[in-house]
Scaffold this active site. Structure first.
Site, PDB file in Angstrom:
ATOM      1  CE1 TYR A 149      -3.927   2.231   0.556  1.00  0.00           C
ATOM      2  CE2 TYR A 149      -2.547   3.283   2.205  1.00  0.00           C
ATOM      3  CZ  TYR A 149      -3.682   3.293   1.410  1.00  0.00           C
ATOM      4  OH  TYR A 149      -4.554   4.355   1.473  1.00  0.00           O
ATOM      5  CE  LYS A 153      -3.554   5.199  -1.671  1.00  0.00           C
ATOM      6  NZ  LYS A 153      -4.622   5.700  -2.563  1.00  0.00           N
TER       7      LYS A 153
HETATM    8  P1  NDP Z   1     -13.310   2.668   1.043  1.00  0.00           P
HETATM    9  O1  NDP Z   1     -12.774   1.284   1.067  1.00  0.00           O
HETATM   10  O2  NDP Z   1     -14.270   3.093   2.085  1.00  0.00           O
HETATM   11  O3  NDP Z   1     -13.926   2.986  -0.393  1.00  0.00           O
HETATM   12  C1  NDP Z   1     -13.176   2.702  -1.549  1.00  0.00           C
HETATM   13  C2  NDP Z   1     -14.081   2.761  -2.756  1.00  0.00           C
HETATM   14  O4  NDP Z   1     -13.286   2.426  -3.910  1.00  0.00           O
HETATM   15  C3  NDP Z   1     -15.201   1.728  -2.682  1.00  0.00           C
HETATM   16  O5  NDP Z   1     -16.377   2.250  -3.232  1.00  0.00           O
HETATM   17  C4  NDP Z   1     -14.643   0.607  -3.531  1.00  0.00           C
HETATM   18  O6  NDP Z   1     -15.624  -0.247  -4.096  1.00  0.00           O
HETATM   19  C5  NDP Z   1     -13.933   1.380  -4.622  1.00  0.00           C
HETATM   20  N1  NDP Z   1     -12.996   0.531  -5.330  1.00  0.00           N
HETATM   21  C6  NDP Z   1     -11.991  -0.200  -4.791  1.00  0.00           C
HETATM   22  N2  NDP Z   1     -11.413  -0.939  -5.734  1.00  0.00           N
HETATM   23  C7  NDP Z   1     -12.055  -0.677  -6.894  1.00  0.00           C
HETATM   24  C8  NDP Z   1     -11.921  -1.143  -8.220  1.00  0.00           C
HETATM   25  N3  NDP Z   1     -11.036  -2.086  -8.547  1.00  0.00           N
HETATM   26  N4  NDP Z   1     -12.738  -0.653  -9.170  1.00  0.00           N
HETATM   27  C9  NDP Z   1     -13.672   0.274  -8.859  1.00  0.00           C
HETATM   28  N5  NDP Z   1     -13.861   0.749  -7.625  1.00  0.00           N
HETATM   29  C10 NDP Z   1     -13.061   0.270  -6.646  1.00  0.00           C
HETATM   30  O7  NDP Z   1     -12.011   3.597   1.081  1.00  0.00           O
HETATM   31  P2  NDP Z   1     -11.803   5.098   1.590  1.00  0.00           P
HETATM   32  O8  NDP Z   1     -12.971   5.928   1.252  1.00  0.00           O
HETATM   33  O9  NDP Z   1     -11.288   5.044   2.961  1.00  0.00           O
HETATM   34  O10 NDP Z   1     -10.555   5.493   0.673  1.00  0.00           O
HETATM   35  C11 NDP Z   1     -10.663   6.402  -0.403  1.00  0.00           C
HETATM   36  C12 NDP Z   1      -9.264   6.814  -0.805  1.00  0.00           C
HETATM   37  O11 NDP Z   1      -8.602   7.419   0.304  1.00  0.00           O
HETATM   38  C13 NDP Z   1      -8.361   5.654  -1.245  1.00  0.00           C
HETATM   39  O12 NDP Z   1      -7.544   6.077  -2.292  1.00  0.00           O
HETATM   40  C14 NDP Z   1      -7.533   5.383   0.000  1.00  0.00           C
HETATM   41  O13 NDP Z   1      -6.319   4.754  -0.313  1.00  0.00           O
HETATM   42  C15 NDP Z   1      -7.348   6.786   0.517  1.00  0.00           C
HETATM   43  N6  NDP Z   1      -7.007   6.883   1.921  1.00  0.00           N
HETATM   44  C16 NDP Z   1      -7.807   6.315   2.878  1.00  0.00           C
HETATM   45  C17 NDP Z   1      -7.460   6.406   4.202  1.00  0.00           C
HETATM   46  C18 NDP Z   1      -8.276   5.782   5.292  1.00  0.00           C
HETATM   47  O14 NDP Z   1      -7.772   5.660   6.432  1.00  0.00           O
HETATM   48  N7  NDP Z   1      -9.540   5.403   5.060  1.00  0.00           N
HETATM   49  C19 NDP Z   1      -6.240   7.130   4.641  1.00  0.00           C
HETATM   50  C20 NDP Z   1      -5.482   7.703   3.558  1.00  0.00           C
HETATM   51  C21 NDP Z   1      -5.871   7.571   2.260  1.00  0.00           C
HETATM   52  P3  NDP Z   1     -15.898  -1.726  -3.439  1.00  0.00           P
HETATM   53  O15 NDP Z   1     -16.235  -1.476  -2.000  1.00  0.00           O
HETATM   54  O16 NDP Z   1     -17.011  -2.206  -4.251  1.00  0.00           O
HETATM   55  O17 NDP Z   1     -14.620  -2.466  -3.605  1.00  0.00           O
END
Ligand code: NDP
Length: 244
Positions: A149, A153
């Site tokens: 991960y 990033k």
């Molecule tokens: P969530 O897991 O809550 O949501 C992620 C979303 O991305 C889901 O809707 C998921 O769909 C979708 N997704 C994942 N893989 C795919 C794919 N292959 N194709 C299409 N859609 C996909 O994550 P967050 O909201 O927490 O994270 C959002 C962003 O923020 C990410 O880039 C994450 O790395 C970043 N981030 C998050 C942090 C945290 O602590 N939460 C901290 C720092 C950065 P599905 O559920 O159907 O797989």
């Protein structure tokens, strides 16, 4: 500070849950025409119940050909939020080839591909645009069990800078936001252990994790004309974690 996206067309990936979903809704509330891209149809169904004007696209962004097909009729786009990502934590010595490919395919290759599709259209229309990649504090600090991960990033941060360099001449700005932990589904899976959370919070000068709204507000700022000359930055939303 008043920010409006009236007349703008926005694409948000990973819009089914968490930060992406909140961003899609905030953009729609601020007047943008929003296309929400994610891979679980049920999430799109519930999103449309919340906001009927959102245009849904269901695709697994780790699949290059499927993404190409799903986005071929996207039409003009002014704003892109490259947010979709997955996190699969493993000790470094146990990282598998499958997990490596799965996480890189979504977090880096998928983000690059969607940005290519959108930026080609922006360049052809000559009207500029703004792209925000959702990175993480994990791009710049090693976190235990986060080898893959963190590496994705870090790659996304550098991709942001190269995109800023190459797309800037077309008035397409590319920036990243780098949040600390947010208790979305992803955050809950990885940071619910109270001991682990306490250790992390002790490294954040403000002593707390980010709220979804903290991240969304920074995304909206970078998408908007209020950041008109900001290009190629990685903006921490981390209570000071990366400053220390
Ligand atoms: P969530 O897991 O809550 O949501 C992620 C979303 O991305 C889901 O809707 C998921 O769909 C979708 N997704 C994942 N893989 C795919 C794919 N292959 N194709 C299409 N859609 C996909 O994550 P967050 O909201 O927490 O994270 C959002 C962003 O923020 C990410 O880039 C994450 O790395 C970043 N981030 C998050 C942090 C945290 O602590 N939460 C901290 C720092 C950065 P599905 O559920 O159907 O797989």
């Amino acid at each position: 500070m008043e920010i409006t996206f009236a007349g703008k067309r926005a694409v948000v990936t990973g819009a089914g849950k968490g930060i992406g979903r909140a961003t899609a809704l905030a953009l729609a509330r601020s007047g943008a025409e929003v296309t929400a891209v994610t891979r679980t149809q049920a999430d799109l169904d519930s999103l449309l119940i919340e906001c009927a004007s959102i245009r849904p696209v269901c695709v697994d962004l780790s699949d290059w050909e499927a993404t190409e097909a799903a986005l071929k009729d996207l039409g003009p786009v002014d704003l892109l939020v490259n947010n979709a990502a997955c996190a699969s934590l493993q000790p470094f010595l146990e990282v598998t080839a499958d997990q490596f490919d799965k996480v890189f395919n979504v977090n880096v290759k998928g983000a690059l591909h969607v940005a290519q599709i959108v930026a080609r259209g922006m360049k052809a229309r000559g009207a500029g645009g703004s792209i925000v990649n959702i990175s993480s504090q994990a791009s710049q600090r090693p976190l235990k069990d986060h080898a893959v991960y963190c590496a994705t990033k870090a790659a996304l941060d550098m991709l942001t800078r190269v995109m800023a360099l190459e797309l800037g001449p077309y008035q397409i700005r590319v920036n990243a936001v780098n949040p600390t932990v947010v208790m979305t589904d992803m955050g809950i899976v990885n940071w619910s252990d109270p001991k682990k959370a306490k250790t992390m919070k002790s490294c954040i000068p403000m002593g707390k994790f980010a709220e979804v709204e903290d991240v969304v507000n920074s995304i909206l700022f970078l998408l908007s004309e209020k950041s008109a000359l900001t290009n190629g930055v990685t903006l921490p939303v981390d209570g000071g974690f990366l400053a220390c």
